[in-house]
Every structure is written in C-alpha cells, then in structure tokens.
Enzyme design. Sequence first.
Site, PDB file in Angstrom:
ATOM      1  N   ARG A 168       0.803  -1.229   0.000  1.00 34.03           N
ATOM      2  CA  ARG A 168       0.000   0.000   0.000  1.00 34.03           C
ATOM      3  C   ARG A 168       0.839   1.283   0.000  1.00 34.03           C
ATOM      4  O   ARG A 168       0.433   2.310   0.558  1.00 34.03           O
ATOM      5  CB  ARG A 168      -0.966   0.056   1.181  1.00 34.03           C
ATOM      6  N   SER A 217     -10.135   0.480   3.684  1.00 35.65           N
ATOM      7  CA  SER A 217      -9.412   0.074   4.886  1.00 35.65           C
ATOM      8  C   SER A 217      -8.747   1.284   5.524  1.00 35.65           C
ATOM      9  O   SER A 217      -8.028   2.024   4.854  1.00 35.65           O
ATOM     10  CB  SER A 217      -8.335  -0.952   4.544  1.00 35.65           C
ATOM     11  N   GLU A 299      -3.662   3.616   6.558  1.00 35.74           N
ATOM     12  CA  GLU A 299      -3.639   3.403   5.100  1.00 35.74           C
ATOM     13  C   GLU A 299      -4.298   4.609   4.418  1.00 35.74           C
ATOM     14  O   GLU A 299      -3.854   5.060   3.361  1.00 35.74           O
ATOM     15  CB  GLU A 299      -4.382   2.112   4.734  1.00 35.74           C
TER      16      GLU A 299
HETATM   17  C1  LIG Z   1     -15.388   1.135  -0.306  1.00 35.17           C
HETATM   18  C2  LIG Z   1     -13.889   1.180  -0.553  1.00 35.17           C
HETATM   19  C3  LIG Z   1     -13.212   0.001  -0.787  1.00 35.17           C
HETATM   20  C4  LIG Z   1     -11.813   0.020  -1.016  1.00 35.17           C
HETATM   21  N1  LIG Z   1     -11.182  -1.149  -1.264  1.00 35.17           N
HETATM   22  C5  LIG Z   1      -9.860  -1.151  -1.549  1.00 35.17           C
HETATM   23  C6  LIG Z   1      -9.169  -2.367  -1.861  1.00 35.17           C
HETATM   24  O1  LIG Z   1      -9.736  -3.457  -1.905  1.00 35.17           O
HETATM   25  N2  LIG Z   1      -7.844  -2.304  -2.112  1.00 35.17           N
HETATM   26  C7  LIG Z   1      -7.159  -1.129  -2.087  1.00 35.17           C
HETATM   27  O2  LIG Z   1      -5.950  -1.134  -2.363  1.00 35.17           O
HETATM   28  N3  LIG Z   1      -7.782   0.035  -1.802  1.00 35.17           N
HETATM   29  C8  LIG Z   1      -9.100   0.060  -1.531  1.00 35.17           C
HETATM   30  N4  LIG Z   1      -9.744   1.241  -1.234  1.00 35.17           N
HETATM   31  C9  LIG Z   1      -8.954   2.485  -1.119  1.00 35.17           C
HETATM   32  C10 LIG Z   1      -8.847   3.289  -2.419  1.00 35.17           C
HETATM   33  O3  LIG Z   1      -9.916   3.025  -3.294  1.00 35.17           O
HETATM   34  C11 LIG Z   1      -7.528   3.025  -3.126  1.00 35.17           C
HETATM   35  O4  LIG Z   1      -6.414   3.391  -2.325  1.00 35.17           O
HETATM   36  C12 LIG Z   1      -7.435   3.797  -4.453  1.00 35.17           C
HETATM   37  O5  LIG Z   1      -6.331   3.309  -5.186  1.00 35.17           O
HETATM   38  C13 LIG Z   1      -7.308   5.313  -4.282  1.00 35.17           C
HETATM   39  O6  LIG Z   1      -7.487   5.913  -5.541  1.00 35.17           O
HETATM   40  P1  LIG Z   1      -8.080   7.392  -5.670  1.00 35.17           P
HETATM   41  O7  LIG Z   1      -8.134   7.726  -7.113  1.00 35.17           O
HETATM   42  O8  LIG Z   1      -9.359   7.504  -4.937  1.00 35.17           O
HETATM   43  O9  LIG Z   1      -6.930   8.222  -4.943  1.00 35.17           O
HETATM   44  P2  LIG Z   1      -7.097   9.388  -3.842  1.00 35.17           P
HETATM   45  O10 LIG Z   1      -7.819   8.841  -2.655  1.00 35.17           O
HETATM   46  O11 LIG Z   1      -7.631  10.607  -4.465  1.00 35.17           O
HETATM   47  O12 LIG Z   1      -5.567   9.612  -3.441  1.00 35.17           O
HETATM   48  C14 LIG Z   1      -4.863   8.597  -2.740  1.00 35.17           C
HETATM   49  C15 LIG Z   1      -3.358   8.901  -2.810  1.00 35.17           C
HETATM   50  O13 LIG Z   1      -2.920   8.773  -4.154  1.00 35.17           O
HETATM   51  C16 LIG Z   1      -2.328   9.993  -4.592  1.00 35.17           C
HETATM   52  N5  LIG Z   1      -2.710  10.179  -6.006  1.00 35.17           N
HETATM   53  C17 LIG Z   1      -3.933  10.084  -6.546  1.00 35.17           C
HETATM   54  N6  LIG Z   1      -3.883  10.311  -7.864  1.00 35.17           N
HETATM   55  C18 LIG Z   1      -2.585  10.585  -8.161  1.00 35.17           C
HETATM   56  C19 LIG Z   1      -1.894  10.932  -9.347  1.00 35.17           C
HETATM   57  N7  LIG Z   1      -2.525  11.018 -10.519  1.00 35.17           N
HETATM   58  N8  LIG Z   1      -0.566  11.156  -9.278  1.00 35.17           N
HETATM   59  C20 LIG Z   1       0.082  11.067  -8.093  1.00 35.17           C
HETATM   60  N9  LIG Z   1      -0.508  10.742  -6.932  1.00 35.17           N
HETATM   61  C21 LIG Z   1      -1.837  10.507  -6.962  1.00 35.17           C
HETATM   62  C22 LIG Z   1      -2.878  11.075  -3.687  1.00 35.17           C
HETATM   63  O14 LIG Z   1      -1.979  12.161  -3.602  1.00 35.17           O
HETATM   64  C23 LIG Z   1      -3.005  10.317  -2.380  1.00 35.17           C
HETATM   65  O15 LIG Z   1      -1.748  10.276  -1.750  1.00 35.17           O
HETATM   66  C24 LIG Z   1     -11.124   1.251  -1.007  1.00 35.17           C
HETATM   67  C25 LIG Z   1     -11.827   2.453  -0.785  1.00 35.17           C
HETATM   68  C26 LIG Z   1     -13.191   2.413  -0.556  1.00 35.17           C
HETATM   69  C27 LIG Z   1     -13.928   3.715  -0.344  1.00 35.17           C
END
Ligand SMILES: Cc1cc2nc3c(=O)[nH]c(=O)nc-3n(C[C@H](O)[C@H](O)[C@H](O)COP(=O)(O)OP(=O)(O)OC[C@H]3O[C@@H](n4cnc5c(N)ncnc54)[C@H](O)[C@@H]3O)c2cc1C
Length: 309
Positions: A168, A217, A299
Amino acid sequence: MTKRFPTPKGRLTAGRSLAELTWLRVGGPADWLFQPADVEDLATFLRELDPAVAVFSMGVGSNLIVRDGGLSAVVIRMGRGFNAITVEGNRVTAGAAALDAHVARRAAEAGVDLTFLRTIPGAVGGAVRMNAGCYGSYVADHFVEAQAVTRAGEVVTLDADDLNFRYRQTDLPEGCVITQATFEGVSGDPEELAARMDAQLKKRDETQPTKDRTAGSTFRNPAGFSSTGRADDAHDLKAWKVIDDAGMRGATLGGAQMSPMHSNFLVNTGGATAADLEGLGEEVRKKVFQHSGIELVWEIMRVGKPAPE
Ligand SMILES: Cc1cc2nc3c(=O)[nH]c(=O)nc-3n(C[C@H](O)[C@H](O)[C@H](O)COP(=O)(O)OP(=O)(O)OC[C@H]3O[C@@H](n4cnc5c(N)ncnc54)[C@H](O)[C@@H]3O)c2cc1C
C-alpha cells in the site's frame, strides 16, 4: 497572488471545497484546484508555477481524509483529458483519471485479466500511488510503466524500480503527478472474467459497508509489509482482527464510527468532521497498542491542516 500562477488551458479555481470530491465527504477547501486539459497543459503549468507553491494530486478521493482547515496547495485533479483506455495484446494503458473498475471491465472484454481492479473504487493514478490491490493481486504484480509529470514540469517514464512498490505504498517523488499507467494481465475468457468480477462485487457488498461514506481500509494490515510489494509476499494478520480484539468495532466519535460491519472501515455516519474521523482513528490506534502492542499504520492518507481554533 495571480502573478504566481500561469494561465492554463484547463480550469483553475480558487478556494474550491474538496469535501464533495472525497468519498468521506469531509474537509476544507484547496487554495487552488487545477483541472488540466491534457499532459502538455499540466507540464507547462508546473514548469511555470512558482516552485515554492505546494502541489497535491488527487484522484477520486477514495483513500483520503482532507482535514477541516483545507489544503494550502494547488490540488491537481485530472478529468476528461486523462481517461482513455487502450489495449494492445495483454497490455492495457489507461489515463490517470480512468476508474479502476472501467479499466478492469475494458481489459476483460479484450480477454485480459485485470479483474482485481474491478472492486477498487479509485482511479488509475491513485491505484499506482497506493499499490492498490485485493483478492490476491496488487498493482505491483501487473505494473509495466507509468507516465508522470514532475514538479518541475518534465514528462517522465517511471518503471517499477522508480516507484519501489511496497504494501500500500510507493516512493513517488514529492509533487510528481502520474498521468497514465500500463498494466499487463494474463489472458482469460471474457465471459469467465466478467463472471469473476460479478462474484467479487457480490462478496464485497456482503462483507464491507460499500454503500456508506468510507475510505476503504483505515489501517494497513499489521504484518502485511511484503518486501517486494507483490501480493504473494504478504502476511496474514488483519487490522480488523486486532481492532475487534481491542473492543473498537462500532466505536464512535461525533459523526465518525468504526463500521459494525467491518471494523477496519471508518464511516462518516452523517455529520462527521475530518477531526472526528481522524480522532477516532487515533483512539483506535491507542486502544490497539494498549491491548496488543501493535502499532497500526494509517492506510488512509490524511492531508491538510486542522480547522482554526
Ligand atoms: C469502499 C472502498 C473500498 C476500497 N477497497 C480497496 C481495496 O480493496 N484495495 C485497495 O488497495 N484500496 C481500496 N480502497 C482504497 C482506495 O480506493 C484506493 O487506495 C485507491 O487506489 C485510491 O485511488 P483514488 O483515485 O481515490 O486516490 P485518492 O484517494 O484521491 O488519493 C490517494 C493517494 O494517491 C495519490 N494520487 C492520486 N492520484 C494521483 C496521481 N494522478 N498522481 C500522483 N498521486 C496521486 C494522492 O496524492 C493520495 O496520496 C477502497 C476504498 C473504498 C472507499
């Protein structure tokens, strides 16, 4: 103030609230929100932007708590110019704003197995940054390369060594924005892949509060620090188990709650502030440490500043 800001092709908005751009629906405004039109627009903007100004990239905010006082930064959020998905053989290239679920579906239609992305609610940039994963596969297992724009406005290609995938987490340089990524999957029968994704979605809905305001998580699984970042290296001790053992399932603070359905999910039950959510998370960390000596690691990314007193 405006003198420090280049004039981009995309949209630059001052004082934009970030609460409605995150899954938890909390948080104050960004000083500026920049929605670049395309990679060139982003690169030019970052090249011309005063190096003293902080830059923060966000995806769809599914892993974020933005604190109540907001973010003193230019927040970069990519949209339409960054959501193309192309398939060539077993390789799938997707823009940073493409939703993980769309990438998984498009790959499956082309007979490529990236099904693990189907139930992750984020976009591609966030998936790479977080080494997202589930059901036995992480981004690191499928990653080929990513395109990114550095804080200095240079367009670069990053490989797995540059990112140093871990459980992660990755080593993305400060201010570096991922604009696209290429993944590789094994071949599969499109119908079987579609059926597997349906089963995964069903399992999710049965075991996690997928309809609530959460950020997935809250804490990393305590022993899950795989050295390579690949799924087959990960250990088994689960955060939800140590939270349960410390008696914190269902615990509340203001409008925040540790989900009764899955104790590692922090929920905004309605009127939570970012301070409620973060405060409850810290209380859980304290109780777990007192009970088992385990130091849970967040996380969920927490960014920005608290509300002024
Ligand atoms: C219901 C639910 C279930 C989930 N299940 C999982 C799962 O099974 N496995 C899992 O790994 N995660 C899970 N997550 C967490 C989340 O979806 C992941 O971490 C996802 O990859 C985050 O993507 P995001 O686009 O929402 O990023 P954001 O939440 O917007 O950002 C997260 C991080 O990534 C960085 N970031 C985002 N975009 C970029 C970019 N283009 N360039 C550089 N940095 C960037 C941000 O600066 C921040 O540090 C879950 C979340 C929810 C709400």
